[in-house]
Design a protein around this motif. Structure first.
Motif, PDB file in Angstrom:
ATOM      1  N   SER A 152       4.672   2.590   1.647  1.00  0.00           N
ATOM      2  CA  SER A 152       4.055   2.623   0.315  1.00  0.00           C
ATOM      3  C   SER A 152       4.615   1.523  -0.577  1.00  0.00           C
ATOM      4  N   LEU A 153       5.911   1.289  -0.508  1.00  0.00           N
ATOM      5  CA  LEU A 153       6.526   0.226  -1.310  1.00  0.00           C
ATOM      6  C   LEU A 153       6.064  -1.147  -0.826  1.00  0.00           C
ATOM      7  N   TYR A 154       5.917  -1.303   0.490  1.00  0.00           N
ATOM      8  CA  TYR A 154       5.374  -2.561   1.008  1.00  0.00           C
ATOM      9  C   TYR A 154       3.959  -2.791   0.489  1.00  0.00           C
ATOM     10  N   LEU A 155       3.118  -1.756   0.550  1.00  0.00           N
ATOM     11  CA  LEU A 155       1.735  -1.904   0.090  1.00  0.00           C
ATOM     12  C   LEU A 155       1.684  -2.249  -1.393  1.00  0.00           C
ATOM     13  N   ASP A 158       1.936   8.657  -4.492  1.00  0.00           N
ATOM     14  CA  ASP A 158       2.171   9.712  -3.513  1.00  0.00           C
ATOM     15  C   ASP A 158       2.261   9.041  -2.146  1.00  0.00           C
ATOM     16  N   VAL A 159       3.408   9.185  -1.465  1.00  0.00           N
ATOM     17  CA  VAL A 159       3.592   8.483  -0.195  1.00  0.00           C
ATOM     18  C   VAL A 159       2.853   9.162   0.954  1.00  0.00           C
ATOM     19  N   LEU A 160       2.297  10.354   0.721  1.00  0.00           N
ATOM     20  CA  LEU A 160       1.414  11.012   1.688  1.00  0.00           C
ATOM     21  C   LEU A 160       2.069  11.260   3.047  1.00  0.00           C
ATOM     22  N   ALA A 161       3.359  11.619   3.017  1.00  0.00           N
ATOM     23  CA  ALA A 161       4.034  11.922   4.278  1.00  0.00           C
ATOM     24  C   ALA A 161       3.690  13.301   4.803  1.00  0.00           C
ATOM     25  N   GLY A 162       3.163  14.174   3.955  1.00  0.00           N
ATOM     26  CA  GLY A 162       2.943  15.544   4.361  1.00  0.00           C
ATOM     27  C   GLY A 162       4.238  16.328   4.330  1.00  0.00           C
ATOM     28  N   PRO A 163       4.183  17.626   4.596  1.00  0.00           N
ATOM     29  CA  PRO A 163       5.384  18.462   4.547  1.00  0.00           C
ATOM     30  C   PRO A 163       6.437  17.983   5.543  1.00  0.00           C
ATOM     31  N   GLU A 164       7.681  18.017   5.115  1.00  0.00           N
ATOM     32  CA  GLU A 164       8.802  17.637   5.972  1.00  0.00           C
ATOM     33  C   GLU A 164       9.796  18.795   5.923  1.00  0.00           C
ATOM     34  N   GLN A 171       4.997  10.004  12.918  1.00  0.00           N
ATOM     35  CA  GLN A 171       4.941   8.793  12.112  1.00  0.00           C
ATOM     36  C   GLN A 171       3.801   7.837  12.466  1.00  0.00           C
ATOM     37  N   PRO A 172       3.478   7.604  13.732  1.00  0.00           N
ATOM     38  CA  PRO A 172       2.355   6.692  13.998  1.00  0.00           C
ATOM     39  C   PRO A 172       1.057   7.139  13.319  1.00  0.00           C
ATOM     40  N   ALA A 173       0.694   8.411  13.466  1.00  0.00           N
ATOM     41  CA  ALA A 173      -0.521   8.907  12.815  1.00  0.00           C
ATOM     42  C   ALA A 173      -0.397   8.867  11.302  1.00  0.00           C
ATOM     43  N   MET A 174       0.808   9.117  10.797  1.00  0.00           N
ATOM     44  CA  MET A 174       1.021   9.085   9.348  1.00  0.00           C
ATOM     45  C   MET A 174       0.754   7.696   8.782  1.00  0.00           C
ATOM     46  N   PHE A 175       1.168   6.653   9.497  1.00  0.00           N
ATOM     47  CA  PHE A 175       0.935   5.293   8.996  1.00  0.00           C
ATOM     48  C   PHE A 175      -0.561   5.030   8.816  1.00  0.00           C
ATOM     49  N   ASP A 176      -1.353   5.416   9.792  1.00  0.00           N
ATOM     50  CA  ASP A 176      -2.797   5.236   9.663  1.00  0.00           C
ATOM     51  C   ASP A 176      -3.346   6.055   8.499  1.00  0.00           C
ATOM     52  N   HIS A 177      -2.810   7.249   8.316  1.00  0.00           N
ATOM     53  CA  HIS A 177      -3.258   8.093   7.205  1.00  0.00           C
ATOM     54  C   HIS A 177      -2.952   7.443   5.857  1.00  0.00           C
ATOM     55  N   ILE A 178      -1.772   6.872   5.719  1.00  0.00           N
ATOM     56  CA  ILE A 178      -1.411   6.220   4.456  1.00  0.00           C
ATOM     57  C   ILE A 178      -2.321   5.027   4.188  1.00  0.00           C
ATOM     58  N   LEU A 179      -2.591   4.243   5.216  1.00  0.00           N
ATOM     59  CA  LEU A 179      -3.460   3.076   5.035  1.00  0.00           C
ATOM     60  C   LEU A 179      -4.881   3.498   4.664  1.00  0.00           C
ATOM     61  N   ALA A 229       1.055   1.569  13.352  1.00  0.00           N
ATOM     62  CA  ALA A 229       0.849   2.798  14.125  1.00  0.00           C
ATOM     63  C   ALA A 229       1.028   2.542  15.616  1.00  0.00           C
ATOM     64  N   GLY A 230       0.451   1.456  16.117  1.00  0.00           N
ATOM     65  CA  GLY A 230       0.598   1.147  17.530  1.00  0.00           C
ATOM     66  C   GLY A 230       2.032   0.827  17.896  1.00  0.00           C
TER      67      GLY A 230
END
Length: 381
Positions: free
Chosen positions: A190-193, A169-175, A44-52, A210-211
Motif C-alpha cells: 500500500s505504501l509503494y502504491l 485501508d491495506v486490505l489484509a483481511g483478518p490476521e 499473501q500471493p492472493a492478497m497482493f492481487d486483491h489489494i491491486l 503475486a506470482g
C-alpha cells in the motif's frame, strides 16, 4: 476525515476479503503448532492481487489529495512491525520522490509535549490495528500543528483512521496469529502504491508480486533445512542495506517474537562500524542480498562475513562469496524470484524469512501463533 458512508464502504471491502479467506481457500503449510501463522503467510500471493484490484483506485485518489497540498517533508510514525514498513516508506519517499523523510519519535509529542511546526508536512501513521494510543495522540497533535495527516491501517473503523484527514485501508483481511505477516506486506504494498501514484505511476509494476510470492510459499523445504541448521543458535544477526534494511529489521523481530532467539538487525554499513567484532566462526548470520543497488552495497559485508567463517545464510540472488578465495565458512542461499524491481523486492524478500521464523519456532518446540507475553494489539502511551 472520512464520513460514515466512506468508512462503511471500506469496511465492506475488508469484510469481503475476510469471507474469501476461508480454510478451504489456502493450503495448510504445517499442522499445529503454528497453523494460523502458516496459513496467513500462504495467503499473501492472493492478497497482493486483491489489494491491486480493490485498493489501487482509492490510493490514487488519496495521492491526488496529497499532491494538491504541496508537501515539502514526510514524517512517519509507527511501532513494532509497522515501524519497519514506515522505514521502507522513508526509503521510497527519499529515493523515488526526492523529498526528505524522517521517522517520528511519538514520545516527543505524547510524553514531552512537543508541538513542532508541521505546516507543509505529510504525517503518516502506520498501524495494523490503528489502536495504539500514542500513535493516535501523535497524529492528532501533528494535525493540530499544521500537518496533513494520513493513517495507514488494516482497521478502517479504528481510532487512528478516524483521527486522520486521510486513510488507506491495506486490505489484509483478518490476521489471527500474534506475529504479523500478511498485514506487514500489505502495508508495504500500500505504501509503494501511494508513492508510485505520487510520482505519476499506476502501480502496474506490482503485478508481478503475486506470482513471485507464490513461488516462495510453494518452496518450503529450503526454509525447513535452514531452520534445522539454526535450531541450536541462541544468537543471530540479520543484515541488509538500502531497501533491504527494513527487511532485516522485520526478520529479526519475527525471529525474536516466535523463536525467542536473540536476533539483532544491522545495516550492513553499521555492522562494519563495530558490531562485526562480536562475530566469529560459526556465528549465525542472515544477509539479505537482492539484485540491484542494495545487493552491490552489501557485497563487501558479505565477503567479510564469509572470511570470518560465519554460519551464513544469504537471501536473494545478488553477489555471493560462496566460491571466492578467502571464504572459510559454509554459505547457504535462499533464492528470490529474479527480475523484481528493487523498490518492490522488500514486499517479497521478507516471505522466506517469515517462513523461517515459523519453522524455527516449531523445530525449537514453540508455537509461533501464541508467543509468550505478547498480544495481537499492543497499546503504548
Amino acid at each position: 476525515m472520512f464520513n460514515n458512508v466512506q468508512l462503511a464502504v471500506r469496511q465492506g471491502a475488508a469484510d469481503e476479503w475476510r469471507d474469501a479467506m476461508t480454510d478451504a481457500a489456502v493450503p495448510e503449510i504445517t499442522a499445529e503448532p503454528g497453523r494460523l501463522m502458516a496459513r496467513e503467510i500462504a495467503e499473501q500471493p492472493a492478497m497482493f492481487d486483491h489489494i491491486l484490484a480493490g485498493g489501487r483506485a482509492d490510493i490514487a485518489r488519496i495521492a491526488a489529495d496529497i499532491s494538491a497540498k504541496g508537501i515539502r517533508f514526510v514524517l512517519l510514525a509507527a511501532r513494532g512491525t509497522s515501524d519497519h514498513a514506515a522505514l521502507y516508506a522513508k526509503y521510497l519517499v527519499e529515493i523515488v520522490l526526492g523529498l526528505p523523510a524522517g521517522l517520528a519519535s511519538p514520545s516527543t509529542m505524547t510524553a514531552y509535549g512537543a508541538r513542532p511546526d508541521l505546516h507543509d508536512v505529510l504525517f503518516i501513521a502506520v498501524s495494523q490495528s490503528g489502536g495504539s494510543p500514542d500513535l493516535v495522540q501523535s497524529l492528532t497533535t501533528a494535525r493540530a500543528c499544521g500537518a496533513l495527516t494520513l493513517a495507514v491501517t488494516n482497521a478502517p473503523t479504528s481510532p487512528l483512521a478516524a483521527a486522520a484527514a486521510l486513510h488507506i485501508d491495506v486490505l489484509a483481511g483478518p490476521e489471527r496469529a500474534v506475529a504479523a505477516t500478511k498485514s506487514y506486506t500489505a502495508e508495504l504494498l500500500s505504501l509503494y502504491l501511494l508513492v508510485d501514484a505520487l510520482r505519476g505511476g499506476d502501480g502496474s509494476a506490482a503485478g508481478v508480486l503475486a506470482g513471485a510470492a507464490g513461488s516462495l510459499v510453494d518452496d518450503r523445504e529450503p526454509v525447513r533445512a535452514l531452520a534445522r541448521r539454526f535450531m541450536a543458535s541462541e544468537r543471530l544477526v540479520v543484515t541488509g542495506r538500502g531497501y533491504s534494511y527494513p527487511t532485516a529489521r522485520e526478520a529479526a523481530l519475527k525471529l525474536m517474537e516466535t523463536s525467542y532467539v536473540s536476533a539483532q538487525a544491522f545495516s550492513g554499513a553499521d555492522l562494519m562500524h563495530g558490531p562485526m567484532a562480536m562475530l566469529q566462526r560459526d556465528s549465525a548470520v542472515i544477509a539479505i542480498v537482492p539484485e540491484g543497488v542494495a545487493g552491490l552495497a552489501i557485497a563487501p559485508v558479505v565477503d567479510r562475513l564469509a572470511e570470518l567463517g560465519t554460519n551464513l545464510a544469504i537471501v536473494g540472488g545478488g553477489a555471493s562469496p560462496e566460491n571466492r578465495d578467502g571464504a572459510q565458512g559454509s554459505v547457504v542461499r535462499l533464492m528470490l524470484p529474479a527480475g523484481l524491481p528493487e523498490e518492490l523486492s522488500p514486499v517479497v524478500e521478507i516471505i522466506p524469512l517469515q517462513m523461517l521464523a515459523h519453522e524455527l519456532a516449531v523445530v525449537r518446540g514453540f508455537d509461533p501463533d501464541t508467543p509468550r507475553g505478547l498480544h495481537k494489539v499492543t497499546q503504548t502511551w
